[in-house]
Design an enzyme around this catalytic site. Structure first.
Site, PDB file in Angstrom:
ATOM      1  N   LYS A   1      -0.232 177.531 -14.342  1.00 22.72           N
ATOM      2  CA  LYS A   1       0.601 178.263 -13.405  1.00 22.72           C
ATOM      3  C   LYS A   1       1.528 179.201 -14.488  1.00 22.72           C
ATOM      4  CE  LYS A   1       1.215 178.847  -9.705  1.00 22.72           C
ATOM      5  NZ  LYS A   1       1.932 178.008  -8.665  1.00 22.72           N
TER       6      LYS A   1
ATOM      7  N   HIS B   1       4.927 199.553   5.350  1.00 20.24           N
ATOM      8  CA  HIS B   1       4.539 198.200   5.838  1.00 20.24           C
ATOM      9  C   HIS B   1       3.413 197.472   4.991  1.00 20.24           C
ATOM     10  CE1 HIS B   1       5.791 200.442   9.671  1.00 20.24           C
ATOM     11  NE2 HIS B   1       5.046 201.616   9.192  1.00 20.24           N
TER      12      HIS B   1
ATOM     13  N   GLU C   1      12.283 184.980  -8.123  1.00 19.17           N
ATOM     14  CA  GLU C   1      12.812 184.204  -6.939  1.00 19.17           C
ATOM     15  C   GLU C   1      14.241 183.797  -6.886  1.00 19.17           C
ATOM     16  OE1 GLU C   1       9.094 181.247  -6.107  1.00 19.17           O
ATOM     17  OE2 GLU C   1       8.993 181.857  -8.177  1.00 19.17           O
TER      18      GLU C   1
ATOM     19  N   SER D   1       4.356 175.131 -14.501  1.00 23.50           N
ATOM     20  CA  SER D   1       4.402 174.245 -13.274  1.00 23.50           C
ATOM     21  C   SER D   1       4.172 172.854 -13.999  1.00 23.50           C
ATOM     22  CB  SER D   1       3.258 174.493 -12.302  1.00 23.50           C
ATOM     23  OG  SER D   1       2.737 173.020 -11.655  1.00 23.50           O
TER      24      SER D   1
END
Ligand code: ARG
Length: 459
Positions: free
Chosen positions: A283, A156, A290, A277
């Site tokens: 970043k 979980h 992704e 970025s």
């Protein structure tokens, strides 16, 4: 535009309809398979006495020239070429003349396309297998390098029990072993020869189909011509295998995205496998992961799309079946990048043991404390409740579970003794799980060896 089937038509195909009907834009990928299948068919026709030896030789030499043109990138598509089959036959006839028109004796594009596509899928399964093995090897290397490095394990997404990096890395190895099994099964399903089924009713010429199958690398010949030209189960099997790979890669990606976030910080992605970025200079984004997670959507979509296309088709061939190829080509191309990229990402991944250690809080040992009581004769259900009280007391006092004193423990239950502290060690918790598949070092070594055997055996 001269259509190979144009005899009964008084009027030319509408140009948009030609475009709509054509599959040459994508099925040109089957050129090699198409030519191989045609050469085998020409030999089969000659063996059956339908073509003379000279005719077959001429046709096969012509086909080899067409193959060479494709290989050299010099094959020129003609405006009327509808699909790879018509394009190859058109060019063949340009090269060898009228005799080229004898190649299509006793066959149809229906058994031809099914044959070509099965050959392509058989090769694609082999290729997918080697990409999967590459990723498996990367996971093995990562597991081996940090086999016993402790880290929190989760259920979980909450701290559950301690595990190790090696254990975690290998947990992503085994799904890939099953994926390889699925591709092997898809290959077996594909390895049944449809050629000789003609349009639907079977060929009227005594071509030796068993010999054709052997020559082309098929394991068997189809038993029913109607089924042979309509069956695309093998394509769905391939897409299911690909979708499952997508799903596994997606889960691995998601986990690594979390692990690389500042809040976890368990891993750092190599610069070569991350992106920046355009606005925020600090970043470092896990775009690679992704995208891999995102691409699972398209792989699953391809499977769903093909199954939807196939359902409800009347027997036998329907043009709907032309929709079978693009999803597989795209799935293949997706895996061709996603799997090697993931292998590289794993190979270059930097681990941060200190960040993992910082999360190894005593709560992860609550089960071990319950197991300790079980060993003292307390029934597990009761032990669970007793440790729950220890956890609550620690929470009330605002201290770690390990900071609860023996006196306090004994006030909760008399089974606690001086050796309770020993049960509350990460190393002990890991070592206590020595059964097959567990976290103890011996079990991990056994698992690692098994993983290595699996990769080697399949290679
Ligand atoms: N391009 C077609 C396909 O991919 C080849 C078979 C065409 N057969 C036919 N009867 N129109 O399915």
């Amino acid at each position: 535009m001269n259509k190979l089937w144009g005899g009964r038509f008084a009027k030319a195909t509408d140009s948009l309809v030609h475009q709509f009907n054509a599959s040459i834009q994508f099925d040109v990928r089957l050129a090699d398979e198409d030519i191989g299948g045609s050469a085998a068919w020409a030999r089969g026709l000659a063996a059956a006495g339908v073509l003379t030896a000279v005719e077959a030789k001429t046709i096969i030499a012509g086909l080899e020239q067409v193959r060479a043109e494709f290989a050299a990138g010099s094959f020129e598509l003609a405006p009327g070429d509808e699909d790879v089959h018509t394009a190859v036959e058109r060019r063949l006839t340009e090269i060898v003349g009228q005799v080229g028109g004898k190649l299509h004796t006793g066959r149809s594009r229906n058994d031809q396309v099914a044959t070509d596509f099965r050959l392509w899928v058989m090769r694609a399964c082999q290729q997918a297998d080697s990409w999967l093995a590459g990723l498996q090897n990367a996971l093995i290397a990562s597991a081996e390098a940090n086999l016993t490095l402790p880290m929190p394990g989760y259920t979980h997404l909450q701290h559950a029990q301690p595990v190790t990096w090696g254990h975690w890395a290998l947990s992503h190895f085994w799904p890939l072993a099953r994926d390889r099994g699925r591709f092997a099964a898809a290959k077996t399903q594909a390895a049944v020869l449809p050629l000789g089924s003609a349009a639907l009713a079977g060929t009227a010429f005594p071509v030796d189909r068993e010999a054709l199958a052997r020559e082309l690398g098929f394991a068997a010949v189809s038993a029913n011509s109607l089924d042979a030209v309509s069956d695309r189960d093998f394509a769905a099997d391939f897409l299911y295998a690909a979708a499952m790979v997508g799903l596994h890669l997606s889960r691995l990606s998601e986990q690594l995205i979390l692990f690389s976030a500042a809040e976890f910080g368990f891993v750092r992605l190599d610069d070569g496998y991350s992106t920046g970025s355009s606005l925020m200079p600090q970043k470092k984004n896990p775009d690679t992961l992704e995208l891999t997670r995102g691409k699972s959507g398209r792989l699953i979509g391809h499977l769903t799309g093909l199954l939807t296309t196939l359902k409800g088709l009347p027997s036998t061939y329907d043009k709907d079946l032309q929709e079978d190829k693009e999803p597989l080509f795209d799935a293949f191309d997706t895996l061709a990048l996603a799997l090697p990229v993931m292998a590289g990402l794993i190979r270059t991944l930097q681990l941060r043991p200190e960040r993992m250690a910082a999360q190894l809080e005593p709560g992860l040992l609550a089960t071990d404390l319950a197991d300790y009581l079980v060993k003292k004769g307390v029934p597990f259900r009761q032990a669970h409740g007793i440790v729950g009280q220890v956890v609550r007391l620690a929470e009330e006092k605002g201290v770690a579970m390990t900071a609860v004193s023996l006196t306090e423990l004994q006030a909760i239950h008399s089974a606690f003794e001086a050796d309770a502290a020993q049960a509350l060690q990460m190393e002990t918790a890991l070592e206590n799980r020595g059964n097959v598949g567990g976290t103890a070092e011996t079990a991990l070594q056994t698992q690692l060896a098994a993983a290595k055997r699996v990769v080697e055996k399949a290679d």
